[in-house]
Design a protein around this motif. Structure first.
Motif, PDB file in Angstrom:
ATOM      1  N   ARG A   1      14.892  58.390  20.685  1.00 25.00           N
ATOM      2  CA  ARG A   1      16.165  57.666  20.746  1.00 25.00           C
ATOM      3  C   ARG A   1      16.799  57.700  22.144  1.00 25.00           C
ATOM      4  N   ARG A   2      16.241  58.503  23.048  1.00 26.34           N
ATOM      5  CA  ARG A   2      16.790  58.588  24.403  1.00 26.34           C
ATOM      6  C   ARG A   2      16.263  57.435  25.263  1.00 26.34           C
ATOM      7  N   PRO A   3      16.999  57.069  26.308  1.00 27.85           N
ATOM      8  CA  PRO A   3      16.493  56.061  27.243  1.00 27.85           C
ATOM      9  C   PRO A   3      15.179  56.532  27.882  1.00 27.85           C
ATOM     10  N   MET A   4      14.295  55.590  28.155  1.00 27.78           N
ATOM     11  CA  MET A   4      13.004  55.899  28.771  1.00 27.78           C
ATOM     12  C   MET A   4      12.758  54.931  29.914  1.00 27.78           C
ATOM     13  N   LEU A   5      11.930  55.354  30.850  1.00 27.70           N
ATOM     14  CA  LEU A   5      11.576  54.488  31.977  1.00 27.70           C
ATOM     15  C   LEU A   5      10.594  53.410  31.535  1.00 27.70           C
ATOM     16  N   PRO A   6      10.666  52.238  32.176  1.00 29.25           N
ATOM     17  CA  PRO A   6       9.666  51.203  31.911  1.00 29.25           C
ATOM     18  C   PRO A   6       8.278  51.721  32.271  1.00 29.25           C
ATOM     19  N   PRO A   7       7.256  51.203  31.678  1.00 30.09           N
ATOM     20  CA  PRO A   7       7.222  50.075  30.749  1.00 30.09           C
ATOM     21  C   PRO A   7       7.359  50.469  29.285  1.00 30.09           C
ATOM     22  N   MET A   8       7.841  51.682  28.999  1.00 29.93           N
ATOM     23  CA  MET A   8       8.026  52.074  27.599  1.00 29.93           C
ATOM     24  C   MET A   8       8.950  51.075  26.914  1.00 29.93           C
ATOM     25  N   PRO A   9       8.561  50.626  25.731  1.00 30.92           N
ATOM     26  CA  PRO A   9       9.422  49.691  24.991  1.00 30.92           C
ATOM     27  C   PRO A   9      10.540  50.452  24.270  1.00 30.92           C
ATOM     28  N   ALA A  10      11.359  51.151  25.047  1.00 33.08           N
ATOM     29  CA  ALA A  10      12.390  52.039  24.497  1.00 33.08           C
ATOM     30  C   ALA A  10      13.320  51.349  23.497  1.00 33.08           C
ATOM     31  N   PRO A  11      13.787  50.124  23.752  1.00 32.90           N
ATOM     32  CA  PRO A  11      14.656  49.497  22.746  1.00 32.90           C
ATOM     33  C   PRO A  11      13.965  49.311  21.394  1.00 32.90           C
ATOM     34  N   ALA A  12      12.686  48.978  21.405  1.00 35.32           N
ATOM     35  CA  ALA A  12      11.953  48.803  20.147  1.00 35.32           C
ATOM     36  C   ALA A  12      11.764  50.141  19.443  1.00 35.32           C
ATOM     37  N   ILE A  13      11.415  51.166  20.187  1.00 36.23           N
ATOM     38  CA  ILE A  13      11.188  52.486  19.596  1.00 36.23           C
ATOM     39  C   ILE A  13      12.496  53.043  19.040  1.00 36.23           C
ATOM     40  N   ALA A  14      13.588  52.850  19.760  1.00 37.48           N
ATOM     41  CA  ALA A  14      14.881  53.379  19.323  1.00 37.48           C
ATOM     42  C   ALA A  14      15.351  52.756  18.012  1.00 37.48           C
ATOM     43  N   THR A  15      14.880  51.553  17.697  1.00 32.89           N
ATOM     44  CA  THR A  15      15.303  50.899  16.460  1.00 32.89           C
ATOM     45  C   THR A  15      14.383  51.216  15.280  1.00 32.89           C
ATOM     46  N   MET A  16      13.305  51.954  15.534  1.00 35.01           N
ATOM     47  CA  MET A  16      12.408  52.322  14.434  1.00 35.01           C
ATOM     48  C   MET A  16      13.126  53.284  13.490  1.00 35.01           C
ATOM     49  N   SER A  17      12.734  53.252  12.235  1.00 31.31           N
ATOM     50  CA  SER A  17      13.341  54.160  11.256  1.00 31.31           C
ATOM     51  C   SER A  17      12.868  55.595  11.517  1.00 31.31           C
ATOM     52  N   ASP A  18      13.645  56.533  11.028  1.00 30.32           N
ATOM     53  CA  ASP A  18      13.241  57.933  11.144  1.00 30.32           C
ATOM     54  C   ASP A  18      11.884  58.149  10.488  1.00 30.32           C
ATOM     55  N   SER A  19      11.640  57.520   9.339  1.00 29.73           N
ATOM     56  CA  SER A  19      10.361  57.723   8.649  1.00 29.73           C
ATOM     57  C   SER A  19       9.201  57.166   9.464  1.00 29.73           C
ATOM     58  N   ASP A  20       9.409  56.063  10.183  1.00 28.85           N
ATOM     59  CA  ASP A  20       8.354  55.539  11.062  1.00 28.85           C
ATOM     60  C   ASP A  20       8.081  56.518  12.199  1.00 28.85           C
TER      61      ASP A  20
END
Length: 159
Positions: free
Chosen positions: A100-119
């Motif tokens: 859920r923390r910000p990450m440097l590119p090219p990590m798709p941080a916005p997509a990962i941050a929206t994943m459910s806890d179970s995912d």
């Protein structure tokens, strides 16, 4: 032993066995889901050396061990970390917090941050199932520092 104690003991052992079997099945399900998410998320493309070049035909034992090829852009140079050693040092809750923390590119941080806890837990379970792996990727470099490693230039041209 009296028959009441024997019956209670048998019941307790049966309940423990059922809970254990159920837990193993749930974990196997989570691991399979995590493997799927890692695959469709393209995690190996960066975090597994040579994965893309092999067309994805590397043994699972080599997956997610980090990569010494950096991604250089306006943020500096980032490196895909060894997710297996990271997961080995974290609890599932810490893994979720990291995701859920910000990450440097090219990590798709916005997509990962929206994943459910179970995912995220499924991904964690799969990565943990691979076991820890030796080696670490280089640390990120700030802007203006030239990497000594190979890197991919992530700066748009001809804009």
């Amino acid at each position: 032993m009296d028959s009441g104690f024997k019956t209670l003991t048998k019941f307790a052992l049966s309940a423990l066995l059922a809970a254990t079997v159920q837990g193993v099945a749930a974990n196997a399900e989570s691991i399979a889901k995590g493997k799927f998410l890692i695959g469709v998320g393209g995690c190996n493309d960066c975090h597994t050396p040579g994965y893309s070049e092999s067309g994805g035909r590397l043994p699972q034992a080599t997956w997610l061990t980090g990569n010494g090829v950096g991604f250089k852009g306006p943020w500096g140079t980032s490196y895909p970390q060894n997710l297996r050693s990271s997961a080995a040092k974290m609890s599932a809750e810490e893994w979720i917090q990291m995701a859920r923390r910000p990450m440097l590119p090219p990590m798709p941080a916005p997509a990962i941050a929206t994943m459910s806890d179970s995912d995220l837990i499924a991904m964690y379970d799969f990565i943990k199932s691979l076991g820890a792996a030796e080696g670490e990727a280089p640390h990120a470099l700030p802007p203006g520092v030239e990497p000594a490693t190979p890197y991919i230039d992530f700066v748009p041209k001809n804009l």
